[in-house]
Design a protein around this motif. Sequence first.
Motif, PDB file in Angstrom:
ATOM      1  N   THR A   1       0.819  -1.209   0.000  1.00 51.02           N
ATOM      2  CA  THR A   1       0.000   0.000   0.000  1.00 51.02           C
ATOM      3  C   THR A   1       0.859   1.268   0.000  1.00 51.02           C
ATOM      4  O   THR A   1       0.417   2.313  -0.461  1.00 51.02           O
ATOM      5  CB  THR A   1      -0.937   0.026   1.219  1.00 51.02           C
ATOM      6  N   GLY A   2       2.074   1.163   0.509  1.00 57.79           N
ATOM      7  CA  GLY A   2       2.946   2.325   0.532  1.00 57.79           C
ATOM      8  C   GLY A   2       3.590   2.628  -0.791  1.00 57.79           C
ATOM      9  O   GLY A   2       3.942   3.784  -1.076  1.00 57.79           O
ATOM     10  N   LEU A   3       3.744   1.618  -1.633  1.00 54.49           N
ATOM     11  CA  LEU A   3       4.479   1.785  -2.885  1.00 54.49           C
ATOM     12  C   LEU A   3       3.578   1.936  -4.108  1.00 54.49           C
ATOM     13  O   LEU A   3       3.855   2.747  -4.996  1.00 54.49           O
ATOM     14  CB  LEU A   3       5.406   0.586  -3.090  1.00 54.49           C
ATOM     15  N   LEU A   4       2.515   1.141  -4.183  1.00 54.49           N
ATOM     16  CA  LEU A   4       1.739   1.043  -5.414  1.00 54.49           C
ATOM     17  C   LEU A   4       0.673   2.130  -5.501  1.00 54.49           C
ATOM     18  O   LEU A   4      -0.026   2.426  -4.528  1.00 54.49           O
ATOM     19  CB  LEU A   4       1.088  -0.333  -5.507  1.00 54.49           C
ATOM     20  N   ARG A   5       0.529   2.691  -6.698  1.00 57.61           N
ATOM     21  CA  ARG A   5      -0.442   3.737  -6.977  1.00 57.61           C
ATOM     22  C   ARG A   5      -1.340   3.304  -8.129  1.00 57.61           C
ATOM     23  O   ARG A   5      -0.967   2.417  -8.920  1.00 57.61           O
ATOM     24  CB  ARG A   5       0.277   5.043  -7.373  1.00 57.61           C
ATOM     25  N   PRO A   6      -2.527   3.918  -8.283  1.00 58.16           N
ATOM     26  CA  PRO A   6      -3.388   3.599  -9.426  1.00 58.16           C
ATOM     27  C   PRO A   6      -2.629   3.724 -10.744  1.00 58.16           C
ATOM     28  O   PRO A   6      -1.909   4.705 -10.962  1.00 58.16           O
ATOM     29  CB  PRO A   6      -4.507   4.639  -9.311  1.00 58.16           C
ATOM     30  N   GLY A   7      -2.762   2.727 -11.592  1.00 59.90           N
ATOM     31  CA  GLY A   7      -2.036   2.702 -12.854  1.00 59.90           C
ATOM     32  C   GLY A   7      -0.769   1.876 -12.811  1.00 59.90           C
ATOM     33  O   GLY A   7      -0.231   1.499 -13.856  1.00 59.90           O
ATOM     34  N   ASP A   8      -0.262   1.591 -11.589  1.00 57.97           N
ATOM     35  CA  ASP A   8       0.920   0.733 -11.470  1.00 57.97           C
ATOM     36  C   ASP A   8       0.526  -0.724 -11.746  1.00 57.97           C
ATOM     37  O   ASP A   8      -0.633  -1.122 -11.617  1.00 57.97           O
ATOM     38  CB  ASP A   8       1.517   0.821 -10.067  1.00 57.97           C
ATOM     39  N   HIS A   9       1.546  -1.514 -12.094  1.00 58.06           N
ATOM     40  CA  HIS A   9       1.343  -2.936 -12.373  1.00 58.06           C
ATOM     41  C   HIS A   9       2.214  -3.749 -11.427  1.00 58.06           C
ATOM     42  O   HIS A   9       3.392  -3.421 -11.213  1.00 58.06           O
ATOM     43  CB  HIS A   9       1.721  -3.240 -13.833  1.00 58.06           C
ATOM     44  N   VAL A  10       1.651  -4.806 -10.839  1.00 58.30           N
ATOM     45  CA  VAL A  10       2.387  -5.687  -9.946  1.00 58.30           C
ATOM     46  C   VAL A  10       2.204  -7.124 -10.418  1.00 58.30           C
ATOM     47  O   VAL A  10       1.120  -7.506 -10.865  1.00 58.30           O
ATOM     48  CB  VAL A  10       1.928  -5.516  -8.473  1.00 58.30           C
ATOM     49  N   VAL A  11       3.274  -7.900 -10.336  1.00 59.39           N
ATOM     50  CA  VAL A  11       3.250  -9.302 -10.741  1.00 59.39           C
ATOM     51  C   VAL A  11       3.464 -10.155  -9.500  1.00 59.39           C
ATOM     52  O   VAL A  11       4.383  -9.902  -8.712  1.00 59.39           O
ATOM     53  CB  VAL A  11       4.350  -9.604 -11.781  1.00 59.39           C
ATOM     54  N   THR A  12       2.619 -11.171  -9.336  1.00 62.98           N
ATOM     55  CA  THR A  12       2.745 -12.080  -8.202  1.00 62.98           C
ATOM     56  C   THR A  12       2.517 -13.510  -8.675  1.00 62.98           C
ATOM     57  O   THR A  12       2.368 -13.758  -9.878  1.00 62.98           O
ATOM     58  CB  THR A  12       1.770 -11.686  -7.070  1.00 62.98           C
ATOM     59  N   SER A  13       2.489 -14.464  -7.748  1.00 62.39           N
ATOM     60  CA  SER A  13       2.341 -15.867  -8.120  1.00 62.39           C
ATOM     61  C   SER A  13       1.008 -16.422  -7.629  1.00 62.39           C
ATOM     62  O   SER A  13       0.297 -15.780  -6.843  1.00 62.39           O
ATOM     63  CB  SER A  13       3.480 -16.707  -7.533  1.00 62.39           C
ATOM     64  N   SER A  14       0.702 -17.629  -8.055  1.00 61.64           N
ATOM     65  CA  SER A  14      -0.571 -18.259  -7.686  1.00 61.64           C
ATOM     66  C   SER A  14      -0.478 -19.096  -6.419  1.00 61.64           C
ATOM     67  O   SER A  14      -1.398 -19.862  -6.130  1.00 61.64           O
ATOM     68  CB  SER A  14      -1.077 -19.135  -8.833  1.00 61.64           C
ATOM     69  N   VAL A  15       0.607 -18.959  -5.649  1.00 61.97           N
ATOM     70  CA  VAL A  15       0.724 -19.722  -4.403  1.00 61.97           C
ATOM     71  C   VAL A  15       0.892 -18.802  -3.191  1.00 61.97           C
ATOM     72  O   VAL A  15       1.385 -19.221  -2.149  1.00 61.97           O
ATOM     73  CB  VAL A  15       1.883 -20.748  -4.452  1.00 61.97           C
ATOM     74  N   GLU A  16       0.435 -17.559  -3.327  1.00 62.79           N
ATOM     75  CA  GLU A  16       0.651 -16.594  -2.256  1.00 62.79           C
ATOM     76  C   GLU A  16      -0.317 -16.789  -1.091  1.00 62.79           C
ATOM     77  O   GLU A  16      -1.443 -17.250  -1.243  1.00 62.79           O
ATOM     78  CB  GLU A  16       0.517 -15.170  -2.807  1.00 62.79           C
ATOM     79  N   HIS A  17       0.138 -16.377   0.065  1.00 58.50           N
ATOM     80  CA  HIS A  17      -0.658 -16.335   1.285  1.00 58.50           C
ATOM     81  C   HIS A  17      -1.615 -15.139   1.196  1.00 58.50           C
ATOM     82  O   HIS A  17      -1.372 -14.180   0.467  1.00 58.50           O
ATOM     83  CB  HIS A  17       0.292 -16.173   2.473  1.00 58.50           C
ATOM     84  N   ASN A  18      -2.696 -15.182   1.956  1.00 59.56           N
ATOM     85  CA  ASN A  18      -3.633 -14.060   1.957  1.00 59.56           C
ATOM     86  C   ASN A  18      -3.022 -12.763   2.474  1.00 59.56           C
ATOM     87  O   ASN A  18      -3.552 -11.677   2.211  1.00 59.56           O
ATOM     88  CB  ASN A  18      -4.875 -14.400   2.785  1.00 59.56           C
ATOM     89  N   SER A  19      -1.918 -12.840   3.197  1.00 56.10           N
ATOM     90  CA  SER A  19      -1.242 -11.618   3.635  1.00 56.10           C
ATOM     91  C   SER A  19      -0.689 -10.844   2.447  1.00 56.10           C
ATOM     92  O   SER A  19      -0.467  -9.631   2.543  1.00 56.10           O
ATOM     93  CB  SER A  19      -0.126 -11.944   4.621  1.00 56.10           C
TER      94      SER A  19
END
Length: 381
Positions: free
Chosen positions: A81-99
């Motif tokens: 929440t501190g880094l990402l702003r509307p319009g930014d793109h983030v890549v993650t994986s399908s094995v992440e924890h709900n945190s």
Amino acid sequence: MIYFDNAATSWPKPPGIAAAMARYLEEVGASPGRSGHRLAIAAARALFSAREAVAQLFHFDDPLRVVFATNATEALNLSLTGLLRPGDHVVTSSVEHNSMMRPLRALQKNGVEVTVVPCSREGVLDPNRLEFAISPRTRLIALTHASNVTGTLLPVAEAGQLAREHGALLLVDAAQSAGACPIDVTADGIDLLAFTGHKSLYGPTGTGGLLLGERVDPSQLQPLIRGGTGSHSEHEEQPEFLPDRYESGTPNAVGVAGLDAGVRWVLGRGVERIRTHEVALTRQLIEGLSAIPGVTLYGTRDAERQTATLSFTIAGKDPAEVSVRLDENFGILCRAGLHCAPAAHRTLGTFPQGTIRFSLGAFNTPEEVATAVAAVVEVAR
């Protein structure tokens, strides 16, 4: 009793942890950074000692870029929440924890684009698929280091290289790996490392934090909370310097004293030694469970490619009922269900019933593993 729930919270703790916390309460007890008297100074020194220990563990040179939090969840929320702003793109994986996934889904509703890269049915992430998901707008790659369901290790060093090649930052959730696997934030290209104190760092609950690498500009990472820090008290604006920018309110100093003792215990024993011990136990557990009719193992089935966490199911048996029976009839404490990681279970094909999870630690023994395997044989009949 056999404790196989270390992926939730490690137990038992090394003897020095409780002693360090008692010593802080009995001999220090003051608020760090709030006064100039001797006990306040001793309290501040206790916090700095812990920062130094964490920095040493992760092979990082600047203890002041170690920010304490209540756990890895808070550290991940601060990062995302501190880094990402509307319009930014983030890549993650399908094995992440709900945190990881819950703050990402909330950000997605506010205009952040989220790409979830599918892992294999074993929970393995292909770096080529990760690179394919990166776009010119990608600001962050956010990955767990190790699945809390299967223990499968993700390719964080490869992700760090990709982040640098594409001008992005790498956030790593090390809740399951810090203290159990070697981590070098510089060599691995990790920019933000979220860690918790109560698992493989053998500290108390309510401790953890975020390590900010040199490529992270604090002016671009907004605090999660703001308030009193004991510094620059003449100003009503949040301090800009580290770690105060992100540490508002009286800290859990007694908990951090316990965390310091836990990290120093890990350093004294050696992460490589702990890793070797846990790999041997994991290999023994994989071999034992694999031989039981009706038991299905999830993950790589390769002890070298995972932490000491293993999930399994028994044909025709409800995981929750198996867990209760293991506890009541055999004294084996484990966790069943979805493990706060529905995305991981969908990847494995175990949603919504979940799995039975055995998670081992530095204090478990081969004899306990053998006893647990024999118990599963009985339950599976």
